[in-house]
Design an enzyme around this catalytic site. Structure first.
Site, mmCIF file in Angstrom:
data_model
loop_
_atom_site.group_PDB
_atom_site.id
_atom_site.type_symbol
_atom_site.label_atom_id
_atom_site.label_comp_id
_atom_site.label_asym_id
_atom_site.label_seq_id
_atom_site.Cartn_x
_atom_site.Cartn_y
_atom_site.Cartn_z
ATOM 1 N N HIS A 111 -18.718 -0.022 2.204
ATOM 2 C CA HIS A 111 -17.829 0.665 1.259
ATOM 3 C C HIS A 111 -16.413 0.840 1.804
ATOM 4 O O HIS A 111 -15.474 1.048 1.046
ATOM 5 C CB HIS A 111 -18.428 2.016 0.835
ATOM 6 C CG HIS A 111 -18.306 3.104 1.846
ATOM 7 N ND1 HIS A 111 -19.336 3.469 2.688
ATOM 8 C CD2 HIS A 111 -17.277 3.943 2.154
ATOM 9 C CE1 HIS A 111 -18.953 4.463 3.459
ATOM 10 N NE2 HIS A 111 -17.702 4.774 3.154
ATOM 11 N N ASP A 141 -25.206 -0.659 3.397
ATOM 12 C CA ASP A 141 -23.822 -0.201 3.537
ATOM 13 C C ASP A 141 -23.233 -0.640 4.869
ATOM 14 O O ASP A 141 -22.503 0.107 5.525
ATOM 15 C CB ASP A 141 -23.716 1.314 3.379
ATOM 16 C CG ASP A 141 -22.281 1.771 3.102
ATOM 17 O OD1 ASP A 141 -21.460 0.925 2.691
ATOM 18 O OD2 ASP A 141 -21.982 2.961 3.316
ATOM 19 N N SER A 226 -16.225 7.083 8.570
ATOM 20 C CA SER A 226 -17.163 6.097 8.039
ATOM 21 C C SER A 226 -17.032 4.768 8.789
ATOM 22 O O SER A 226 -15.937 4.244 8.953
ATOM 23 C CB SER A 226 -16.901 5.858 6.545
ATOM 24 O OG SER A 226 -17.242 6.983 5.794
#
Length: 407
Positions: A111, A141, A226
């Site tokens: 993402h 992911d 992230s």
């Protein structure tokens, strides 16, 4: 002097003499000389604690400092330009990543680089390089990037065996929260085996597929973290930071990371094929988080076992359909939900017992590939037997209708 004055004077002298004999003399009030009393004329500082005590107290911080100094050169800052117009940047995203090997492969979240037009990598020492996407996998992911730099600039991480992680172990995150490069936060592993749909698949039919082995931590993870590594006390990567559960947009005590063994499973395939081919079985079962698992329903529904996967529905023309698995056949109302029961209960796969759907999916993802034949141990009524099932690839489009015998 008159006689009256003489008498008055004599009486006054006698009264004064009587008063003086009832009071102690000044010397009696100070039986100890003032100079002999102890006097604290100066303030004394406490004696410093010994170096040995300080070293023992700081041992944990020395460990964290060492982990940071060894790991930070492997962590990179990722800036993504997702849209440009007339040389003006309209959409700039940030995240973290880490060096996977000396061939220039960088690991981050899918993402983070979604819809990227260009990607810029900044290394810990400030060196900047352009990167390109090698492959992305929305289900885990995870994404693999590549930078063309000298191998001397690359410091690959070491992956731990995430199957050995236990709740309560130290969890160290290094990343770039809010654009603050090379920041470290520390917490513990607070949960294992969580299920987390990919952010890019939410609100789509494929959101049914997710990674069932997610690590939950209380380590501070904020926007920009992230894709960065989650480390153990040895400085080994136990996971990839991916998401937080929040209502405010910032960390509120619950973070999630993709386990290192998923990285082992996914990344080599992304490097070789630019995509990952997952096995698919084609069943529906109550999620374990819904309090409708076999363990939760065993007593109230008088199930024959107290662990396993309750098959409620089967996708048409799926591997489960072809193998002859049976869906639910009787509708019951329990705990405010309608549930189709009476179908098969899968209790083991390839002689590995499973407590629920998450463990079944985790086993299939980590230990099998499309085309493999797995043996399911199934409880059907009062009978127990094995059913061989040939796995297929997860659908990339529409999934066959899930059917049961309760409709």
């Amino acid at each position: 002097m008159t006689r009256l004055k003489v008498i008055f004077a004599i009486i006054s002298l006698l009264a004064l003499s009587a008063c003086q004999t009832d009071q102690p003399t000044p010397e009696a009030l100070h039986s100890t000389p003032l100079a002999a009393l102890p006097m604290n004329t100066s303030f004394q500082l406490p004696t410093p604690i010994s170096d040995a005590v300080i070293e023992d107290a700081d041992a944990e911080y020395l460990l964290l400092t060492n982990v940071y100094e060894r790991s930070a050169p492997s962590v990179v800052n990722i800036e993504v330009i997702a849209a440009e117009e007339d040389s003006n940047i309209l959409d700039l995203g940030r995240g973290s990543g880490f060096v996977y090997d000396t061939e220039g492969h960088i690991i981050t979240n899918a993402h983070v680089v979604a819809a990227a037009q260009s990607i810029q990598i900044t290394f810990n020492n400030g060196f900047v390089a352009e990167a390109e996407v090698v492959g992305t996998d929305a289900y885990s992911d995870l994404a693999v990037l590549n930078v063309r730099v000298d191998a001397e600039r690359l410091f690959p991480v070491t992956l731990a065996d995430s199957n050995q992680i236990r709740v309560g172990q130290r969890a160290i995150a290094i990343g770039n929260p809010f654009g603050l490069a090379s920041s470290m936060t520390v917490g513990i592993v607070s949960g294992l085996g969580r299920q987390l749909p990919s952010a890019s698949l939410i609100n789509t039919q494929l959101a049914a597929f997710s990674n069932p082995s997610i690590i939950q931590v209380d380590t501070d993870i904020n926007p920009g973290n992230s894709g960065g590594p989650l480390l153990n006390s040895h400085g080994e990567v136990i996971g990839v930071n991916t998401a937080i559960r929040t209502e405010s947009g910032v960390f509120q005590g619950v973070g999630f990371a993709i386990p290192a063994n998923t990285v082992r499973r996914v990344v080599p395939e992304l490097i070789e094929n630019q995509k990952v081919d997952y096995p698919w079985i084609g069943i529906s079962a109550p999620p374990e988080s819904s309090n409708l698992s076999v363990a939760a329903l065993a007593d109230p529904l008088d199930l024959p076992v107290n662990a396993g996967v309750l098959v409620t529905a089967i996708n048409e023309d799926s591997p489960a359909d072809k193998a002859g698995l049976l869906p639910g056949s009787r509708l019951v109302q329990i705990r405010g939900s309608s549930l189709c029961i009476g179908g098969d209960i899968i209790v083991a796969v390839d002689n590995n017992y499973v407590r629920g759907i998450d463990e079944l999916l985790a086993y299939l993802v980590m230990n099998s590939s499309p085309g493999d034949v797995v043996n399911l141990l199934v409880v059907r009524g009062n009978d127990t037997f094995e059913i061989p099932l040939t796995l297929e690839s997860r659908p990339t489009g529409a999934i066959g209708v899930a059917k049961d015998n309760c409709s």
